[in-house]
Design a protein around this motif. Structure first.
Motif, PDB file in Angstrom:
ATOM      1  N   ILE A 209      12.388  -1.421  -9.357  1.00  0.00           N
ATOM      2  CA  ILE A 209      12.821  -1.661  -7.974  1.00  0.00           C
ATOM      3  C   ILE A 209      13.010  -0.338  -7.235  1.00  0.00           C
ATOM      4  N   LYS A 210      13.646   0.617  -7.882  1.00  0.00           N
ATOM      5  CA  LYS A 210      13.871   1.920  -7.244  1.00  0.00           C
ATOM      6  C   LYS A 210      12.548   2.613  -6.925  1.00  0.00           C
ATOM      7  N   SER A 211      11.592   2.540  -7.862  1.00  0.00           N
ATOM      8  CA  SER A 211      10.297   3.189  -7.636  1.00  0.00           C
ATOM      9  C   SER A 211       9.527   2.514  -6.505  1.00  0.00           C
ATOM     10  N   TYR A 212       9.541   1.190  -6.484  1.00  0.00           N
ATOM     11  CA  TYR A 212       8.847   0.467  -5.413  1.00  0.00           C
ATOM     12  C   TYR A 212       9.485   0.759  -4.050  1.00  0.00           C
ATOM     13  N   LEU A 213      10.816   0.803  -4.005  1.00  0.00           N
ATOM     14  CA  LEU A 213      11.489   1.143  -2.749  1.00  0.00           C
ATOM     15  C   LEU A 213      11.099   2.543  -2.279  1.00  0.00           C
ATOM     16  N   GLU A 217       9.237   3.703   1.250  1.00  0.00           N
ATOM     17  CA  GLU A 217       9.776   4.747   2.128  1.00  0.00           C
ATOM     18  C   GLU A 217       8.710   5.802   2.435  1.00  0.00           C
ATOM     19  N   LEU A 218       7.927   6.152   1.404  1.00  0.00           N
ATOM     20  CA  LEU A 218       6.887   7.165   1.584  1.00  0.00           C
ATOM     21  C   LEU A 218       5.753   6.663   2.468  1.00  0.00           C
ATOM     22  N   ASP A 219       5.415   5.380   2.328  1.00  0.00           N
ATOM     23  CA  ASP A 219       4.346   4.794   3.141  1.00  0.00           C
ATOM     24  C   ASP A 219       4.739   3.368   3.517  1.00  0.00           C
ATOM     25  N   PRO A 220       5.343   3.164   4.671  1.00  0.00           N
ATOM     26  CA  PRO A 220       5.824   1.836   5.080  1.00  0.00           C
ATOM     27  C   PRO A 220       4.711   0.801   5.241  1.00  0.00           C
ATOM     28  N   ASN A 221       3.444   1.231   5.233  1.00  0.00           N
ATOM     29  CA  ASN A 221       2.326   0.297   5.378  1.00  0.00           C
ATOM     30  C   ASN A 221       1.595   0.044   4.068  1.00  0.00           C
ATOM     31  N   TYR A 222       2.189   0.443   2.951  1.00  0.00           N
ATOM     32  CA  TYR A 222       1.561   0.288   1.643  1.00  0.00           C
ATOM     33  C   TYR A 222       1.892  -1.114   1.116  1.00  0.00           C
ATOM     34  N   ALA A 223       0.975  -2.051   1.341  1.00  0.00           N
ATOM     35  CA  ALA A 223       1.244  -3.466   1.050  1.00  0.00           C
ATOM     36  C   ALA A 223       1.569  -3.721  -0.415  1.00  0.00           C
ATOM     37  N   LEU A 224       0.855  -3.076  -1.333  1.00  0.00           N
ATOM     38  CA  LEU A 224       1.074  -3.319  -2.760  1.00  0.00           C
ATOM     39  C   LEU A 224       2.487  -2.942  -3.199  1.00  0.00           C
ATOM     40  N   ALA A 225       3.075  -1.944  -2.544  1.00  0.00           N
ATOM     41  CA  ALA A 225       4.442  -1.553  -2.903  1.00  0.00           C
ATOM     42  C   ALA A 225       5.420  -2.687  -2.602  1.00  0.00           C
ATOM     43  N   TYR A 226       5.209  -3.399  -1.491  1.00  0.00           N
ATOM     44  CA  TYR A 226       6.069  -4.541  -1.158  1.00  0.00           C
ATOM     45  C   TYR A 226       5.827  -5.698  -2.130  1.00  0.00           C
ATOM     46  N   ALA A 227       4.568  -5.888  -2.526  1.00  0.00           N
ATOM     47  CA  ALA A 227       4.270  -6.938  -3.500  1.00  0.00           C
ATOM     48  C   ALA A 227       4.952  -6.646  -4.835  1.00  0.00           C
ATOM     49  N   LEU A 229       7.619  -4.824  -5.253  1.00  0.00           N
ATOM     50  CA  LEU A 229       9.059  -4.980  -5.035  1.00  0.00           C
ATOM     51  C   LEU A 229       9.458  -6.452  -5.117  1.00  0.00           C
ATOM     52  N   ALA A 230       8.651  -7.320  -4.515  1.00  0.00           N
ATOM     53  CA  ALA A 230       8.924  -8.759  -4.585  1.00  0.00           C
ATOM     54  C   ALA A 230       8.903  -9.248  -6.031  1.00  0.00           C
ATOM     55  N   ASP A 231       7.920  -8.786  -6.811  1.00  0.00           N
ATOM     56  CA  ASP A 231       7.834  -9.189  -8.224  1.00  0.00           C
ATOM     57  C   ASP A 231       9.068  -8.740  -9.007  1.00  0.00           C
ATOM     58  N   ALA A 232       9.510  -7.512  -8.767  1.00  0.00           N
ATOM     59  CA  ALA A 232      10.658  -6.985  -9.518  1.00  0.00           C
ATOM     60  C   ALA A 232      11.951  -7.711  -9.141  1.00  0.00           C
ATOM     61  N   TYR A 233      12.140  -7.975  -7.852  1.00  0.00           N
ATOM     62  CA  TYR A 233      13.313  -8.762  -7.450  1.00  0.00           C
ATOM     63  C   TYR A 233      13.263 -10.160  -8.084  1.00  0.00           C
ATOM     64  N   ALA A 234      12.086 -10.785  -8.050  1.00  0.00           N
ATOM     65  CA  ALA A 234      11.947 -12.132  -8.605  1.00  0.00           C
ATOM     66  C   ALA A 234      12.198 -12.137 -10.104  1.00  0.00           C
ATOM     67  N   LEU A 251      11.522 -12.777  -1.269  1.00  0.00           N
ATOM     68  CA  LEU A 251      10.720 -13.442  -0.239  1.00  0.00           C
ATOM     69  C   LEU A 251      10.400 -12.496   0.922  1.00  0.00           C
ATOM     70  N   ASP A 252      11.398 -11.734   1.369  1.00  0.00           N
ATOM     71  CA  ASP A 252      11.185 -10.807   2.482  1.00  0.00           C
ATOM     72  C   ASP A 252      10.096  -9.793   2.139  1.00  0.00           C
ATOM     73  N   ALA A 253      10.171  -9.227   0.936  1.00  0.00           N
ATOM     74  CA  ALA A 253       9.183  -8.216   0.527  1.00  0.00           C
ATOM     75  C   ALA A 253       7.792  -8.827   0.396  1.00  0.00           C
ATOM     76  N   ALA A 254       7.725 -10.049  -0.154  1.00  0.00           N
ATOM     77  CA  ALA A 254       6.423 -10.698  -0.331  1.00  0.00           C
ATOM     78  C   ALA A 254       5.775 -11.021   1.015  1.00  0.00           C
ATOM     79  N   PHE A 255       6.557 -11.538   1.954  1.00  0.00           N
ATOM     80  CA  PHE A 255       6.004 -11.831   3.282  1.00  0.00           C
ATOM     81  C   PHE A 255       5.565 -10.546   3.986  1.00  0.00           C
ATOM     82  N   GLU A 256       6.295  -9.461   3.760  1.00  0.00           N
ATOM     83  CA  GLU A 256       5.899  -8.167   4.333  1.00  0.00           C
ATOM     84  C   GLU A 256       4.544  -7.740   3.769  1.00  0.00           C
ATOM     85  N   ALA A 257       4.358  -7.934   2.468  1.00  0.00           N
ATOM     86  CA  ALA A 257       3.085  -7.571   1.830  1.00  0.00           C
ATOM     87  C   ALA A 257       1.929  -8.381   2.416  1.00  0.00           C
TER      88      ALA A 257
END
Length: 561
Positions: A209-213, A217-227, A229-234, A251-257
């Motif tokens: 979770i920390k690495s995905y976050l 932060e480094l690239d707010p448009n990096y879709a896979l990072a949000y995906a 993050l969603a997997d790790a939270y789930a 859910l928020d991270a997955a919809f962002e992805a």
């Protein structure tokens, strides 16, 4: 406590080494979950000062929203690991209305460590002279070499600029290089998170979770990072002691992805996982089917579909997906458990046992398999083997929510409520939202069986919750039975079977349902389960899916489809 130095703390009889990330008492290492470790580090670093609850939550959980109750539970877990008590604190004291502090004698020893990867090493090469004004032959040779190189570089730069001016070609902005560098760093953080995530361990999942976050932060448009993050939270909610808020965060991270890139199968698979932990099985199926439509060879989405179909009681569809995954990648080990669970639900105990054993041999710490295998052993009259399996797993992973829940069910199904009590109390501390909900119900029904008001409040709260997972309805049936509402209990059980519940053994052996067995409708409910299971088995046979599956996993591996 990050940076150029790390610290070794002597805390009374304990040694906390933040360089190694260990806590020891003499020769014994005390294993702490990540959050407990971080709490201890903060308390010890500030000792003997009092740290307020808000400050502790901010330091340990960062921007995540957690409750005071969550902090209390984590402090309680830390005390248990240290053999400490709030009544006579040796290490951690609660100061009413102010916060917490470490009351033990603390001695700090700073440890020098290597510079971090991000720091710049400004040391000159050892072969350069220490005094540049020293008149040595080596000095003049080096000075001449540097002057020649400088002149060459200036000539090249001048030539390039002249060519650009002539061609009217604009220079590449420096900002683009910086953006590329940020994207590369984001990808590196994502890859690191993925490595942690695939270890399927609670502390590693929190590191994921920390690495995905960091990647977002480094690239707010990096879709896979949000995906990711969603997997790790789930996963934190599903298998570990993730906070209830993680369900929404997933859910928020997955919809962002998906919003950033709706062409990636990974993003829809992550959305499927997020829907699942929120109890939205229909939406979870839909999202994973979209993932497979985008990439038919996406094995993770295929495996997720198999698991969800199995939970919904659609065992023909489930087994077809399992076989598909086996054909694509025999080594996808999570799928071995999926095969076992579907065979188990089909009532094919011997075949299921072989696959459970194979899963346990190759992934002994995948405790969702341990939990379901213990149920199979109990159903086949092997209670002693079930208890031995759970105890061995508990010795290896004392804070596994699935193992603790397995012990809860073992004692409940053997009418040993007194022995079940310490385990469901522990489950309330270490489990995610679903396990915590179960533990709260058991605490009311066993610890305070006459407190009908508390039981009614629990029932009213969760009866309003939208959740398609069959066990949710089973819990509502338990509460309704405790409230002496047999018809409501039978209705919830019928709903559970309709949603995919096929465990006749659990319903018949759980003492909470004993009052229902006098009702003729209970016998009809059991027959309903038997008919559904038989119908599923016939569908599987007619589709010749079982013929594609060898009797033993090793034979399947050697013989192929």
């Amino acid at each position: 406590m990050s940076g150029q130095t790390q610290t070794r703390y002597q805390i009374d009889d304990l040694i906390l080494d933040t360089h190694l990330g260990t806590l020891r008492r003499g020769d014994e290492e005390i294993a702490l979950p990540q959050l407990s470790y971080l709490l201890l580090c903060e308390l010890v670093e500030q000792a003997p000062a009092i740290i307020s609850q808000d400050e502790l939550m901010n330091r340990v959980w960062g921007e995540q929203i957690v409750s005071d109750e969550t902090l209390k539970q984590r402090i309680k877990l830390l005390r248990q690991a240290l053999n400490d008590t709030p009544q006579a604190p040796r290490y951690i004291e609660s100061v009413r209305g102010r916060g917490y502090r470490c009351v033990a004698d603390v001695h700090k020893q700073r440890l020098k460590t290597k510079p971090s990867d991000d720091s710049i090493n400004l040391k000159l090469h050892d072969r350069l002279p220490i005094n540049f004004f020293q008149p040595s032959g080596e000095y003049w040779r080096l000075a001449g070499f540097f002057l020649l190189m400088t002149a060459t570089v200036l000539a090249v730069v001048l030539s390039v600029n002249l060519l650009r001016t002539a061609d009217k070609t604009p220079a590449v902005p420096t900002q683009k290089s910086a953006q590329v560098l940020q994207t590369d760093r984001a990808k590196a953080a994502y890859d690191k998170g993925r490595t942690f995530y695939l270890r399927y361990q609670p502390m590693d999942n929190e590191m994921a979770i920390k690495s995905y976050l960091k990647a977002t932060e480094l690239d707010p448009n990096y879709a896979l990072a949000y995906a990711g993050l969603a997997d790790a939270y789930a996963q934190g909610v599903f298998q570990f002691s993730g906070e209830p808020s993680w369900r929404k965060l997933a859910l928020d991270a997955a919809f962002e992805a998906v919003m950033l890139d709706d062409t990636l199968a990974q993003n829809y698979k992550s959305l499927g996982n997020a829907h699942y932990v929120n109890g939205h099985l229909s939406q979870s199926l839909s999202a994973n089917l979209k993932a497979v439509a985008l990439d038919s060879g996406f094995i993770e989405a295929q495996a997720s579909l198999g698991y969800i179909y199995s939970e919904r009681g659609e065992l023909k569809n489930a087994l077809a997906r399992h076989l598909n995954v086996l054909a694509q990648d025999w080594q996808y080990s999570v799928n071995w458990f999926h095969v076992a669970l579907t065979l188990h639900r089909l009532g094919l105990s011997e075949k299921a046992k072989s696959w459970y054993q194979y899963s346990q041999e190759h992934q002994p710490n995948y405790h969702l398999a341990t939990y379901h295998y213990s149920h199979l052993l109990m159903q086949t009259g092997k209670e002693h083997e079930a208890l031995a399996l759970l105890k061995q797993a508990e010795n290896r992973s004392p804070d596994s929510a699935n193992v603790v829940r397995g012990l809860v069910d073992y004692y409940l199904l053997n009418d040993s409520f007194e022995q079940a009590a310490p385990w469901f109390h522990k489950l309330a501390l270490i489990s995610g939202s679903e396990g915590r909900q179960y533990a709260q119900l058991l605490s009311i029904m066993i610890d305070a069986p006459t407190d009908t008001q508390a039981l009614q409040q629990w029932y009213d709260k969760y009866a309003r919750q939208y959740d398609e997972r069959p066990f949710h309805s089973v819990q509502l049936a338990m509460a309704a039975s405790g409230l002496k509402k047999p018809q409501a209990a039978l209705r919830h059980l019928t709903e559970a079977v309709e949603l995919g519940w096929l465990s006749r053994y659990f319903i018949e052996h759980l003492a909470f349902f004993d009052p229902l067995q006098q009702d003729p409708k209970f016998a009809k409910l059991i027959q309903f389960i038997e008919r559904k299971q038989l119908a599923q088995r016939q569908q599987v046979d007619n589709a010749q899916l079982l013929k594609a599956l060898k009797a033993r996993p090793q034979l399947y591996k050697n013989g192929g489809l």
